[in-house]
Design a protein around this motif. Sequence first.
Motif, short mmCIF file in Angstrom:
data_model
loop_
_atom_site.label_atom_id
_atom_site.label_comp_id
_atom_site.label_asym_id
_atom_site.label_seq_id
_atom_site.Cartn_x
_atom_site.Cartn_y
_atom_site.Cartn_z
N PHE A 100 0.85 -1.08 -0.14
CA PHE A 100 -0.47 0.12 0.13
C PHE A 100 0.96 1.27 -0.12
CE2 PHE A 100 -3.22 2.79 1.59
CZ PHE A 100 -4.17 2.55 0.46
N THR A 101 1.97 1.08 0.32
CA THR A 101 2.83 2.38 0.49
C THR A 101 2.66 2.96 -1.11
OG1 THR A 101 4.43 0.46 1.20
CG2 THR A 101 5.83 2.73 0.32
N TYR A 102 2.61 2.25 -2.42
CA TYR A 102 2.95 3.00 -3.04
C TYR A 102 1.19 3.82 -3.49
CZ TYR A 102 5.22 -0.55 -5.82
OH TYR A 102 6.28 -0.72 -6.35
N VAL A 103 -0.09 4.01 -2.75
CA VAL A 103 -1.34 4.95 -2.19
C VAL A 103 -0.55 5.44 -1.49
CG1 VAL A 103 -3.73 4.84 -1.71
CG2 VAL A 103 -1.97 2.79 -2.54
N TRP A 104 0.03 5.66 -0.71
CA TRP A 104 -0.02 6.36 0.35
C TRP A 104 1.25 7.41 -0.65
CZ3 TRP A 104 -2.56 6.44 3.61
CH2 TRP A 104 -2.88 6.15 4.87
N VAL A 105 2.28 6.89 -1.63
CA VAL A 105 3.22 7.53 -1.66
C VAL A 105 2.67 8.83 -2.97
CG1 VAL A 105 5.23 8.05 -3.37
CG2 VAL A 105 5.06 7.00 -2.11
N ALA A 106 1.32 8.36 -3.92
CA ALA A 106 1.04 8.81 -4.23
C ALA A 106 0.08 9.99 -3.89
CB ALA A 106 -0.33 8.10 -5.60
N ALA A 107 -0.21 9.58 -2.85
CA ALA A 107 -1.53 10.45 -2.53
C ALA A 107 -0.77 11.74 -1.63
CB ALA A 107 -2.66 9.58 -1.45
N ALA A 108 0.13 11.57 -1.06
CA ALA A 108 0.31 12.56 -0.14
C ALA A 108 1.47 13.74 -1.86
CB ALA A 108 2.10 11.66 0.58
N THR A 109 1.86 12.81 -2.25
CA THR A 109 2.45 13.92 -3.91
C THR A 109 1.06 14.62 -4.10
OG1 THR A 109 4.00 12.32 -3.97
CG2 THR A 109 4.38 13.60 -5.12
N SER A 110 0.11 13.99 -4.36
CA SER A 110 -0.75 14.27 -4.80
C SER A 110 -1.50 15.78 -3.98
CB SER A 110 -2.07 13.97 -5.34
OG SER A 110 -2.24 12.83 -5.88
#
Lengths: 204, 204, 204
Positions: free
Chosen positions: C60-70
């Motif tokens: 789920f790290t991928y989602v955290w990175v994508a959401a935090a960057t967005s």
Amino acid sequence: MEYTFGQISIAVFAITGVLAASNKVHDIFGLVVLGVVTALGGGTIRDITLGVPVFWMDDFTYVWVAAATSLTAFWIYRFFSSTYQLLLYLDAMGAALFSIQAIDKSLALGHIAPIAIIMGLFTSIGGGIIRDVLSDRPNLLMRTEFYATPILVGCVFYSTLIYFVPSFALSNILSVGLIFGLRAASIHYGLSMPSWLLIKPFIK
Amino acid sequence: MEYTFGQISIAVFAITGVLAASNKVHDIFGLVVLGVVTALGGGTIRDITLGVPVFWMDDFTYVWVAAATSLTAFWIYRFFSSTYQLLLYLDAMGAALFSIQAIDKSLALGHIAPIAIIMGLFTSIGGGIIRDVLSDRPNLLMRTEFYATPILVGCVFYSTLIYFVPSFALSNILSVGLIFGLRAASIHYGLSMPSWLLIKPFIK
Amino acid sequence: MEYTFGQISIAVFAITGVLAASNKVHDIFGLVVLGVVTALGGGTIRDITLGVPVFWMDDFTYVWVAAATSLTAFWIYRFFSSTYQLLLYLDAMGAALFSIQAIDKSLALGHIAPIAIIMGLFTSIGGGIIRDVLSDRPNLLMRTEFYATPILVGCVFYSTLIYFVPSFALSNILSVGLIFGLRAASIHYGLSMPSWLLIKPFIK
């Protein structure tokens, strides 16, 4: 009880789907398809992403309900048109029930809470977004009303609550109530995103 | 024989896809992608929804046929443009074959007839709808010509017929003939939905 | 190392997604969703088509990175706006890494090279196409810049190279370099498809 509510939510979503699509889609075939897509599309995306059998293939009642309601909405749309305000509230209830059910389903499959919350969002807003893409209308990501935000808040609330409240049913009712309450308030008062949560476009 | 017809249908769908997309998409890459999507998109949605391996990953010939035909259509589109009327009839035959094949596939997987009929519709109209969404054209749900209705009628006819006619092949031929006949008639006479099956928009 | 590059690519895709969508989508919810969709949508389509678990449900790290960057892109978009040219180059690197990784994943699953190449394309351009459909922008199939073509060339190159070069790492670096180089050249010189690879529309 929950099953009956689920089917009622399907019916409400189908009616709102027919009504919403009707200014771009005009024949009975297209409207029934879009009513069904609005009602079942979100759950279909959820199940395909989860890698489990699509729910309406296990229990085809969902499709019958969605198709029959869409057909009815086509024939008596003047009636539904006059009750559009009521439908918005029923739709809010349906979205609340759908999102919490999706969280339960995802957690039962062993997924972590953040995945379950994403599935809650997919289920409640996915069908409407597919409908809008297929009928060339601005989808809810492009509008600034409070639709998805109450659902997101309620999903996060529910995912947290079930760790602290021993009764699943109580967490369920509180969370559905929270989503419905927030959404009903935003319908009633015509709330939309405050300006500090809006962006000004800069790429032309 | 059926396999050959299937590949011919793929080729015809790819050509119509390139022709249809060509007023919005202009380069060779985009047009070949949209030709392939038109040809294979419907079956891909069907297989993903059914939860079975996607057909072109088992037999890549489908992709070669779709890609080669799309490339050819790009290079000699003036020729295909002048035969557009003929292509409409071939497309009708392709849609008929695809939908009946999809019903066979779904029934063989143990699904009930209504699910098989939905898969028949997905397969025959799904690719064109994805193409239209990707190339920003009004998709067939938004048009009122008789395209999906003949397919739906033929799919219901086939699903009923196989319970009464001992020969699958005979049911198959009769149903493909019915779909093609209805669709050909609607092309020839320019039929569209009668006005009592149209809705007047009421939400602005 | 490759994992870190993968996460950086996700972050870059998310930022470009927020920037690109921001002239049609205006609130924080819609923009974060579209940033995440841009970053993770392509890989999600790849995994669903391959019939394997979706990558961000395993990590789920991928989602955290994508959401935090967005979210970050939403708050400091003026900064990112001024670095848009730099982002294009980072996006080119991300697309190169994504496509080659997708080929490795597909080959490891036992698929043939042409399927792996298709998955490389899905992964690198799928997210941006979904974003453009959801935010009602012309998607890259409708534009004539060199975006997908360098990726296609690099994917074919890589699939051939690994049969001749004993080192996977070397093939990897050469192919990522080729895609990035071609894409960087087309950004720098503003290259687009030559006119003989364009079609003139003929269906109105």
